[in-house]
Design a protein around this motif. Structure first.
Motif, short mmCIF file in Angstrom:
data_model
loop_
_atom_site.label_atom_id
_atom_site.label_comp_id
_atom_site.label_asym_id
_atom_site.label_seq_id
_atom_site.Cartn_x
_atom_site.Cartn_y
_atom_site.Cartn_z
N UNK A 25 39.95 47.91 27.20
CA UNK A 25 40.02 46.46 26.96
C UNK A 25 40.61 46.20 25.58
N UNK A 26 41.69 45.42 25.55
CA UNK A 26 42.30 45.02 24.29
C UNK A 26 41.41 43.94 23.67
N UNK A 27 40.97 44.12 22.43
CA UNK A 27 40.09 43.12 21.80
C UNK A 27 40.68 41.71 21.75
N UNK A 28 42.00 41.60 21.66
CA UNK A 28 42.59 40.26 21.64
C UNK A 28 42.37 39.55 22.98
N UNK A 29 42.30 40.29 24.07
CA UNK A 29 42.01 39.68 25.37
C UNK A 29 40.55 39.21 25.44
N UNK A 30 39.67 39.92 24.77
CA UNK A 30 38.27 39.50 24.69
C UNK A 30 38.16 38.20 23.90
N UNK A 31 38.87 38.12 22.78
CA UNK A 31 38.88 36.90 21.97
C UNK A 31 39.46 35.75 22.78
N UNK A 32 40.56 35.99 23.48
CA UNK A 32 41.18 34.95 24.32
C UNK A 32 40.20 34.46 25.37
N UNK A 33 39.49 35.39 26.00
CA UNK A 33 38.54 35.01 27.05
C UNK A 33 37.42 34.14 26.48
N UNK A 34 36.97 34.43 25.28
CA UNK A 34 35.93 33.60 24.65
C UNK A 34 36.43 32.19 24.38
N UNK A 81 30.05 42.36 21.15
CA UNK A 81 29.42 43.66 20.95
C UNK A 81 29.52 44.53 22.20
N UNK A 82 29.20 43.96 23.34
CA UNK A 82 29.19 44.74 24.58
C UNK A 82 30.57 44.83 25.21
N UNK A 83 31.41 43.83 25.05
CA UNK A 83 32.76 43.86 25.61
C UNK A 83 33.63 44.92 24.97
N UNK A 84 33.41 45.19 23.69
CA UNK A 84 34.20 46.21 23.01
C UNK A 84 33.93 47.62 23.54
N UNK A 130 29.38 43.84 33.14
CA UNK A 130 30.26 44.98 33.42
C UNK A 130 30.84 44.90 34.83
N UNK A 131 30.01 44.56 35.80
CA UNK A 131 30.49 44.46 37.19
C UNK A 131 31.53 43.36 37.34
N UNK A 132 31.29 42.22 36.70
CA UNK A 132 32.26 41.12 36.76
C UNK A 132 33.57 41.53 36.09
N UNK A 133 33.50 42.27 35.00
CA UNK A 133 34.71 42.75 34.32
C UNK A 133 35.51 43.67 35.23
N UNK A 134 34.85 44.60 35.88
CA UNK A 134 35.54 45.55 36.76
C UNK A 134 36.13 44.84 37.97
N UNK A 135 35.37 43.91 38.55
CA UNK A 135 35.78 43.21 39.76
C UNK A 135 36.83 42.12 39.51
N UNK A 136 36.61 41.30 38.48
CA UNK A 136 37.41 40.09 38.31
C UNK A 136 38.15 39.99 36.99
#
Length: 142
Positions: free
Chosen positions: A62-71, A54-57, A27-33
């Motif tokens: 956060x747009x889920x497609x950006x989570x998929x892209x990041x993976x 599970x936790x990123x959603x 969570x901290x890395x998401x907020x910061x970077x």
């Protein structure tokens, strides 16, 4: 019996602390970077795509497609990403959008999204000949 119960409780507490620690770091890395760096760090720590999705959603905005892209950009396997996304309710449209974003932004790192696609299984126009005495064998006689 009492000792084994105490050991079991100690193990549960230490495992819970370790689990909670990666979530806090995530969570901290998401907020910061941003999500890209947060996912990359989580993957380096050995966190599965399923747990990341599970936790990123749960991150607000956060747009889920950006989570998929990041993976994909972090090097996760396509089948693992797809399984996690489907399990946690990310639509096919968002999975495809995330994959396309990853190709556009980090195609050199993206793992094969379709590792089970057979290559070269199309129609062949090769005829079989025996090579002796003019006895040609036609594929229709097999």
């Amino acid at each position: 019996m009492k000792k084994s119960g105490i050991v079991l409780i100690f193990l549960m507490v230490t495992c819970s602390v370790a689990l909670a620690e990666w979530l806090v770091d995530f969570r901290e890395a998401y907020v910061r970077e941003g999500i890209d760096n947060a996912v990359e760090v989580a993957m380096k720590e050995g966190i599965t795509p399923d747990a990341i999705v599970e936790n990123g959603l749960q991150f607000e905005g956060l747009n889920p497609s950006n989570l998929v892209k990041a993976l994909y950009c972090a090097g996760a396997q396509g089948q693992d990403i797809r399984a996690a996304a489907e399990k946690w309710g990310i639509s096919e449209l968002l999975i495809t959008a995330g994959y396309r974003k990853s190709i556009a932004e980090c195609s050199d790192v993206v793992a094969d999204a379709q590792p089970f696609t057979p290559v070269g299984t199309g129609t062949s126009f090769v005829s079989v000949t025996t090579g002796g005495g003019g006895d040609n064998v036609s594929p229709s006689t097999f």
